[in-house]
Write a protein that holds these residues in place. Structure first.
Motif, short mmCIF file in Angstrom:
data_model
loop_
_atom_site.label_atom_id
_atom_site.label_comp_id
_atom_site.label_asym_id
_atom_site.label_seq_id
_atom_site.Cartn_x
_atom_site.Cartn_y
_atom_site.Cartn_z
N LYS A 220 -22.57 23.11 24.60
CA LYS A 220 -21.23 22.68 24.21
C LYS A 220 -21.03 23.03 22.75
O LYS A 220 -21.84 22.63 21.89
CB LYS A 220 -21.04 21.18 24.42
CG LYS A 220 -19.63 20.68 24.14
CD LYS A 220 -19.50 19.23 24.60
CE LYS A 220 -18.05 18.74 24.50
NZ LYS A 220 -17.89 17.43 25.15
N ILE A 221 -19.99 23.80 22.45
CA ILE A 221 -19.78 24.29 21.09
C ILE A 221 -18.32 24.15 20.70
O ILE A 221 -17.42 24.21 21.56
CB ILE A 221 -20.24 25.77 20.98
CG1 ILE A 221 -20.33 26.22 19.51
CG2 ILE A 221 -19.34 26.69 21.78
CD1 ILE A 221 -21.00 27.56 19.32
N ASN A 222 -18.08 23.96 19.42
CA ASN A 222 -16.71 23.90 18.91
C ASN A 222 -16.07 25.28 18.87
O ASN A 222 -16.72 26.26 18.49
CB ASN A 222 -16.68 23.34 17.48
CG ASN A 222 -16.76 21.83 17.43
OD1 ASN A 222 -16.72 21.16 18.45
ND2 ASN A 222 -16.88 21.29 16.23
N SER A 223 -14.79 25.33 19.22
CA SER A 223 -14.02 26.53 18.91
C SER A 223 -13.87 26.65 17.40
O SER A 223 -13.92 27.73 16.83
CB SER A 223 -12.64 26.46 19.57
OG SER A 223 -11.93 25.32 19.12
N SER A 224 -13.71 25.50 16.73
CA SER A 224 -13.74 25.40 15.27
C SER A 224 -13.82 23.93 14.92
O SER A 224 -13.68 23.06 15.78
CB SER A 224 -12.51 26.04 14.64
OG SER A 224 -11.39 25.18 14.74
N ASP A 225 -14.07 23.66 13.64
CA ASP A 225 -14.09 22.27 13.16
C ASP A 225 -12.71 21.74 12.83
O ASP A 225 -12.54 20.55 12.57
CB ASP A 225 -14.96 22.14 11.90
CG ASP A 225 -16.43 22.42 12.16
OD1 ASP A 225 -16.84 22.37 13.33
OD2 ASP A 225 -17.15 22.69 11.19
N PHE A 226 -11.70 22.66 12.75
CA PHE A 226 -10.35 22.29 12.34
C PHE A 226 -10.33 21.65 10.95
O PHE A 226 -9.54 20.76 10.66
CB PHE A 226 -9.69 21.37 13.37
CG PHE A 226 -9.56 22.00 14.73
CD1 PHE A 226 -8.62 22.98 14.97
CD2 PHE A 226 -10.41 21.64 15.76
CE1 PHE A 226 -8.51 23.59 16.21
CE2 PHE A 226 -10.31 22.24 17.01
CZ PHE A 226 -9.36 23.22 17.23
N GLN A 227 -11.25 22.13 10.08
CA GLN A 227 -11.31 21.64 8.70
C GLN A 227 -11.48 22.83 7.76
O GLN A 227 -12.23 23.77 8.07
CB GLN A 227 -12.51 20.71 8.52
CG GLN A 227 -12.40 19.39 9.25
CD GLN A 227 -13.65 18.56 9.05
OE1 GLN A 227 -14.72 18.89 9.54
NE2 GLN A 227 -13.51 17.48 8.31
N ARG A 228 -10.82 22.77 6.64
CA ARG A 228 -10.97 23.82 5.64
C ARG A 228 -12.43 23.87 5.18
O ARG A 228 -13.03 22.86 4.85
CB ARG A 228 -10.05 23.55 4.45
CG ARG A 228 -10.12 24.61 3.37
CD ARG A 228 -9.09 24.35 2.29
NE ARG A 228 -7.73 24.44 2.81
CZ ARG A 228 -6.64 24.18 2.10
NH1 ARG A 228 -6.76 23.80 0.84
NH2 ARG A 228 -5.45 24.27 2.65
N GLY A 229 -12.98 25.07 5.18
CA GLY A 229 -14.37 25.24 4.76
C GLY A 229 -15.38 24.96 5.84
O GLY A 229 -16.59 24.95 5.58
N GLY A 230 -14.91 24.75 7.07
CA GLY A 230 -15.82 24.43 8.16
C GLY A 230 -16.13 25.62 9.05
O GLY A 230 -15.93 26.78 8.68
N PHE A 231 -16.61 25.33 10.22
CA PHE A 231 -16.95 26.32 11.25
C PHE A 231 -15.65 26.86 11.84
O PHE A 231 -14.80 26.09 12.30
CB PHE A 231 -17.78 25.61 12.32
CG PHE A 231 -18.38 26.48 13.39
CD1 PHE A 231 -19.35 27.42 13.09
CD2 PHE A 231 -18.00 26.32 14.71
CE1 PHE A 231 -19.92 28.20 14.09
CE2 PHE A 231 -18.56 27.09 15.72
CZ PHE A 231 -19.53 28.02 15.41
N THR A 232 -15.46 28.16 11.79
CA THR A 232 -14.19 28.76 12.19
C THR A 232 -14.26 29.39 13.58
O THR A 232 -15.34 29.56 14.15
CB THR A 232 -13.80 29.86 11.18
OG1 THR A 232 -14.77 30.94 11.29
CG2 THR A 232 -13.78 29.34 9.76
N GLU A 233 -13.10 29.78 14.08
CA GLU A 233 -13.07 30.50 15.36
C GLU A 233 -13.84 31.81 15.28
O GLU A 233 -14.53 32.19 16.23
CB GLU A 233 -11.62 30.77 15.78
CG GLU A 233 -10.90 29.57 16.33
CD GLU A 233 -9.63 29.94 17.07
OE1 GLU A 233 -9.32 31.14 17.16
OE2 GLU A 233 -8.95 29.02 17.57
N GLU A 234 -13.74 32.49 14.16
CA GLU A 234 -14.47 33.74 13.98
C GLU A 234 -15.98 33.50 14.05
O GLU A 234 -16.72 34.26 14.69
CB GLU A 234 -14.10 34.40 12.66
CG GLU A 234 -12.67 34.94 12.60
CD GLU A 234 -11.61 33.85 12.45
OE1 GLU A 234 -10.43 34.14 12.74
OE2 GLU A 234 -11.95 32.70 12.07
#
Length: 407
Positions: A220-234
């Motif tokens: 199970k993985i995030n598409s992104s963290d939805f936070q600036r400076g976090g884990f991104t979609e890319e």
């Protein structure tokens, strides 16, 4: 036949009888020894009777000192296998799978469990007054985590569970390592995305070696963290490709952390695009399809029978994950699966105070889940403000019980 009722064969050759999945939700019901209880058996028997092809447990933890909830189950002691087997047995209906979601909470460890948890870096989560300042992990700590996941995978297999899901989303430890917002390390476990993803990939390799090639391993993985400076979609798309190369059997997409809880989006004012699409992470799933052929599960927002079939029929994902509907609509999920119920309603949980809304939502469903497990059924008139305080009070009570036993 509707696509949601079609079977699917995973890369490991395990067969899921249909495409509906009860996604992971924390149960908070372990006994004073961190073991499953009769309440777990009651709850999962109810869920098995819905006919869903796959049930994924709530967090089972690899480290007693790093529990997301004081009511989590510990999956690190072979002496617990008989009770774990009772739980897995109760979870099996005709032909369904039951997988454990194995996890380490890192900085999201409840402060009543551990006021100084270990994490990639010393970055505190400041929300709900529940989390202490973490200590950066040593190399030895990291190696213990890798072996802890492998041991939990083996105990799951020996206890009769039919697969595992490695939790690398929602801000838990593996998600913390993936995110540059929470991972400030300068060694081989931090910095570049290659380094930040190293721990997750090492865990998959060791778990695969431990359980063999025919036992399902999901991530199970995030598409992104939805936070600036976090884990991104890319970032996520690059890691997804690495996961495919490691030979995982199922990828579940979610998003957010405790600080930005995208997995609690259901009661927010819906954007027009969300109303049209219904599922939260569908756009990202289409991007995943372009880089990865691993069977794909989306969790979040699915509510209508026709829409589930449309998404499956168009090939945007392979499995439909649902969480809260298995609480609020647990007694009609079987009818939904067969098209007799066209839409699943979930009431908005609102206190009127923005600072309490996430806590009210989480507390409401935590209380309802426990009510169902203990035979009291749904209580539709639970007070939202009281629900917002429930998790803190419940965690304090559970932690005190376990502390007394330890003495």
């Amino acid at each position: 036949m509707n696509p949601i009722n079609q079977p699917i064969t995973l890369p490991c050759r395990a067969i899921l009888k249909n495409r509906l999945v009860k996604a992971a939700m924390t149960e908070r019901m372990s006994n004073s020894s961190y073991e499953p209880t009769e309440a777990h058996q009651n709850l999962y028997k109810i869920w098995a009777e819905t006919g869903a092809g796959l049930l994924i447990t709530g967090n089972v933890m690899i480290d007693k000192n790093h529990m997301e909830s004081a009511g989590n189950i510990f999956m690190g002691d072979e002496k617990m296998i008989p009770k774990l087997k009772d739980w897995s047995d109760s979870s099996k209906g005709p032909g369904n799978h039951i997988w454990t979601q194995i996890s380490h909470s890192g900085r999201q460890t409840n402060r009543f469990v551990n006021p100084r948890p270990k994490a990639p870096s010393a970055i505190q989560l400041k929300k709900l007054w529940l989390f202490g300042k973490p200590q950066p992990m040593t190399e030895s700590d990291i190696q213990e985590v890798i072996q802890g996941f492998a041991k939990a995978a083996k105990i799951s297999q020996e206890s009769g569970f039919t697969g595992i899901q490695i939790h690398a989303a929602h801000g838990y430890l593996l998600s913390q390592f993936l995110s540059p917002k929470t991972n400030h390390r300068t060694d081989k476990w931090g910095g570049s995305l290659e380094n930040r993803s190293r721990l997750l990939l090492e865990i998959i390799r060791v778990c695969r070696k431990t359980v063999g090639n025919e036992f399902p391993i999901s991530v199970k993985i995030n598409s992104s963290d939805f936070q600036r400076g976090g884990f991104t979609e890319e970032d996520s798309l690059i890691v997804v490709k690495k996961l495919e190369e490691e030979g995982i059997d199922l990828l579940e997409i979610s998003g957010g952390t405790y600080e930005k809880a995208a997995f609690f989006m259901g009661n927010d004012k819906k954007k027009e695009s969300t109303i049209k699409r219904e599922a939260y992470f569908l756009d990202f799933a289409k991007k995943v399809r372009e880089v990865c052929d691993v069977p794909l599960m989306i969790t979040g927002g699915f509510r209508s029978f026709n829409f589930c079939n449309d998404v499956l029929g168009e090939g945007d994902c392979d499995l439909i994950g649902m969480g809260r509907p298995f609480i609020g609509n647990y007694n009609i999920m079987g009818d939904f699966l067969h098209g007799k119920i066209p839409y699943l309603e979930n009431p908005p949980i609102r206190t009127g105070f923005s600072a309490f809304e996430d806590a009210a939502e989480g507390g409401y469903y935590a209380r309802q889940l426990i009510n169902i497990a203990e035979g009291r059924g749904l209580k539709p008139n639970l007070n939202p403000m009281a629900s917002s305080m429930f998790i803190v009070k419940h965690e304090f009570k559970k932690a005190r019980q376990k502390s007394r036993k330890a003495k």
